[in-house]
Design an enzyme around this catalytic site. Structure first.
Site, PDB file in Angstrom:
ATOM      1  N   HIS A  24       0.839  -1.202   0.000  1.00 32.91           N
ATOM      2  CA  HIS A  24       0.000   0.000   0.000  1.00 32.91           C
ATOM      3  C   HIS A  24       0.869   1.246   0.000  1.00 32.91           C
ATOM      4  O   HIS A  24       1.863   1.311   0.709  1.00 32.91           O
ATOM      5  CB  HIS A  24      -0.902   0.005   1.235  1.00 32.91           C
ATOM      6  CG  HIS A  24      -2.141   0.825   1.046  1.00 32.91           C
ATOM      7  ND1 HIS A  24      -3.327   0.292   0.596  1.00 32.91           N
ATOM      8  CD2 HIS A  24      -2.375   2.151   1.222  1.00 32.91           C
ATOM      9  CE1 HIS A  24      -4.241   1.240   0.517  1.00 32.91           C
ATOM     10  NE2 HIS A  24      -3.691   2.378   0.889  1.00 32.91           N
ATOM     11  N   ASP A  76     -13.558   3.003   7.285  1.00 29.22           N
ATOM     12  CA  ASP A  76     -12.544   3.723   6.508  1.00 29.22           C
ATOM     13  C   ASP A  76     -13.130   4.195   5.178  1.00 29.22           C
ATOM     14  O   ASP A  76     -12.817   5.290   4.722  1.00 29.22           O
ATOM     15  CB  ASP A  76     -11.303   2.858   6.247  1.00 29.22           C
ATOM     16  CG  ASP A  76     -10.316   3.620   5.371  1.00 29.22           C
ATOM     17  OD1 ASP A  76      -9.908   4.723   5.786  1.00 29.22           O
ATOM     18  OD2 ASP A  76     -10.020   3.162   4.263  1.00 29.22           O
ATOM     19  N   ARG A 111     -12.709  12.612   4.134  1.00 22.14           N
ATOM     20  CA  ARG A 111     -11.412  13.310   4.243  1.00 22.14           C
ATOM     21  C   ARG A 111     -11.001  13.887   2.900  1.00 22.14           C
ATOM     22  O   ARG A 111     -10.422  14.967   2.819  1.00 22.14           O
ATOM     23  CB  ARG A 111     -10.324  12.340   4.748  1.00 22.14           C
ATOM     24  CG  ARG A 111     -10.478  12.011   6.224  1.00 22.14           C
ATOM     25  CD  ARG A 111      -9.603  10.829   6.608  1.00 22.14           C
ATOM     26  NE  ARG A 111      -8.210  11.076   6.368  1.00 22.14           N
ATOM     27  CZ  ARG A 111      -7.355  10.181   5.850  1.00 22.14           C
ATOM     28  NH1 ARG A 111      -7.768   8.964   5.540  1.00 22.14           N
ATOM     29  NH2 ARG A 111      -6.098  10.483   5.655  1.00 22.14           N
ATOM     30  N   SER A 157      -6.297   4.714   8.524  1.00 22.86           N
ATOM     31  CA  SER A 157      -6.961   4.399   7.252  1.00 22.86           C
ATOM     32  C   SER A 157      -6.255   3.219   6.574  1.00 22.86           C
ATOM     33  O   SER A 157      -6.883   2.225   6.194  1.00 22.86           O
ATOM     34  CB  SER A 157      -6.915   5.646   6.359  1.00 22.86           C
ATOM     35  OG  SER A 157      -7.226   5.329   5.045  1.00 22.86           O
ATOM     36  N   LYS A 181      -7.461  -1.116   6.841  1.00 25.05           N
ATOM     37  CA  LYS A 181      -7.749  -1.889   5.614  1.00 25.05           C
ATOM     38  C   LYS A 181      -6.839  -3.098   5.500  1.00 25.05           C
ATOM     39  O   LYS A 181      -7.258  -4.181   5.124  1.00 25.05           O
ATOM     40  CB  LYS A 181      -7.508  -1.015   4.370  1.00 25.05           C
ATOM     41  CG  LYS A 181      -8.590  -0.018   4.098  1.00 25.05           C
ATOM     42  CD  LYS A 181      -8.436   0.553   2.717  1.00 25.05           C
ATOM     43  CE  LYS A 181      -7.309   1.554   2.598  1.00 25.05           C
ATOM     44  NZ  LYS A 181      -7.690   2.944   2.788  1.00 25.05           N
TER      45      LYS A 181
END
Ligand code: URA
Length: 437
Positions: free
Chosen positions: A85, A164, A171, A186, A190
């Site tokens: 990520h 999220d 956001r 966040s 996940k």
């Protein structure tokens, strides 16, 4: 016992207090079931943004968000499952290259990605620019795809970390993205909910990222790596340069096309190097050998075309039309384009990557409001980057959009991103560090 009220939680954080576990859980469950309206959630996000959260609050927020829905059961996937990520950048299409490279080397890549956030792009928006590509797969199909192809990239579908999903969209449009606790919660909620055994984080540093300095990025990386380790997942982070957009393409279809060129071995040098570094780390985390051996396996998977084949197979398996990926047809192009020209002679000494990303959003490649669709073909092709010599009137970028009236504002923002001086700037490092618990 006095009932918890959202008003008091907002006030507590607004006045600089540390939220209790009970307050955090009340907020997360209210966001998830819709009993906390967007305006109160947004107010608390802004209070957190301005006042911050300590390590305990951040870990509790992360775990509450991870538990806000189901946890993916990846036990049906054979072998070590690796997820990757990025904290977000401009022109960051590394997942589309590193994922297939790692899969071609035998690693099982089970990845849940996000949409564009603020000025940054999102892998889900990029993949959805491929006609027919499905980013919402039922859990069973996700597991089958990873088993058969070695790689599947899906969106935040189903009921994984739904808190999220809602907070991310809020956001994105309330200027509350660039906060280490909110980013950590966040990303790690996940990653924990989506069940991979090993997690690689690409923490971006510089003008196009949410963390502007190496110190801020290192703080964020340590926070996430610690949360991963506490959740029992081996987690590592690479700190990579995002002072300049990665590659030459910014915008969804343009970026998929550039990722495919990179998988063919003809990609930009910066994108190729960062993608290979990430893929090598994914191999290393999966136990595929020494650092050096992982690097040579990754290079070989790219050079042999095996990674390109993995990507094409994933596109087909997820319902996408892989003809452009396989070179049988061109990628679609926006109906209008316009060149941006250099205002003077000199060298490009800096590019504010956030402004490049904002210019792309203004062209339609990102969202102004959370329900906005994205224009897949909109974006920017950079013709000149840091260190390049430019002459007055010479094109430095091509803008793409579906409406001509979008060009003026995007052009102004793009030009404001460029610094032009008499000397080329010093070379910068692409890989700035590695952090593991
Ligand atoms: N990526 C995420 O998933 N969340 C963030 O907050 C930033 C980048």
């Amino acid at each position: 016992m006095i009932a918890v009220r959202m008003y008091d939680i907002i006030k507590h954080k607004r006045d600089g207090g540390a939220l209790t576990k009970e307050e955090i859980e009340y907020f997360v469950s209210g966001v998830t079931d819709g009993s906390v309206p967007d305006y109160q959630a947004a107010a608390l996000l802004m209070a957190v943004f301005l006042r911050g959260m300590d390590a305990r609050e951040t870990a509790e927020l992360t775990l509450a968000m991870a538990r806000s829905g189901e946890t993916a059961d990846l036990s049906g996937i054979q072998g070590v499952k690796v997820d990757k990520h990025s904290t977000g950048g401009v022109g960051d299409k590394t997942t589309l290259v590193a994922g297939p490279v790692a899969a071609a080397c035998g690693v099982k890549v089970a990845k849940m990605s996000g949409r564009g956030l603020g000025h940054t792009g999102g892998t889900v928006d990029k993949l959805e620019s491929i006609p027919g590509f499905r980013t919402a797969l039922p859990p069973r199909e996700f597991v089958d795809t990873v088993n058969r192809v070695g790689l599947s990239v899906i969106g935040q579908s189903g009921n994984l970390a739904p808190a999220d999903k809602k907070l991310y969209a809020l956001r994105d449009v309330t200027a509350t993205v660039e906060n280490a606790s909110l980013i950590s919660a966040s990303i790690m909620s996940k990653k924990i909910a989506s069940g991979a055994d090993r997690i690689l984080l690409d923490v971006k540093v510089g003008s196009g990222s949410f963390m502007r300095t190496a110190g801020q990025a290192e703080h964020l990386a340590r926070m996430m790596v610690d949360i991963g380790a506490r959740a029992g997942r081996r987690t590592a982070a690479l700190l990579t340069n995002m002072d300049v957009p990665l590659g030459f393409a910014v915008g969804n279809t343009l970026e998929v096309a550039e990722a495919v060129e990179t998988l063919r071995g003809h990609g930009p040098e910066d994108l190729t190097r960062v993608s290979l570094a990430l893929a090598s780390e994914m191999l290393y985390l999966a136990g595929k050998g020494s650092g050096e051996s992982c690097q040579s396996q990754a290079r070989e998977a790219l050079a042999s075309g095996a990674a390109l084949e993995k990507f094409a197979l994933m596109v087909e398996t997820q319902g996408g039309d892989a003809s452009a990926v396989r070179g049988l047809s061109p990628f679609p192009q926006a109906p209008y384009s316009r060149s941006v020209v250099s205002p003077r002679d000199g060298f490009i000494t800096a590019m504010d990557a956030e402004r490049c990303g904002t210019a792309s959003v203004l062209l339609g490649a990102g969202r102004a409001k959370k329900e906005d669709p994205v224009d897949h073909e909109a974006g920017i092709r950079l013709l000149k980057k840091n260190g390049d010599a430019v002459s007055a009137g010479e094109p430095v970028a091509l803008l793409y959009a579906s409406r001509e009236e979008l060009f003026a504002a995007a052009e102004e923002v793009y030009l404001s991103s460029l610094s032009i001086g008499p000397e080329p700037p010093p070379e910068t490092e692409l890989i700035l560090g590695r952090i593991e618990a």
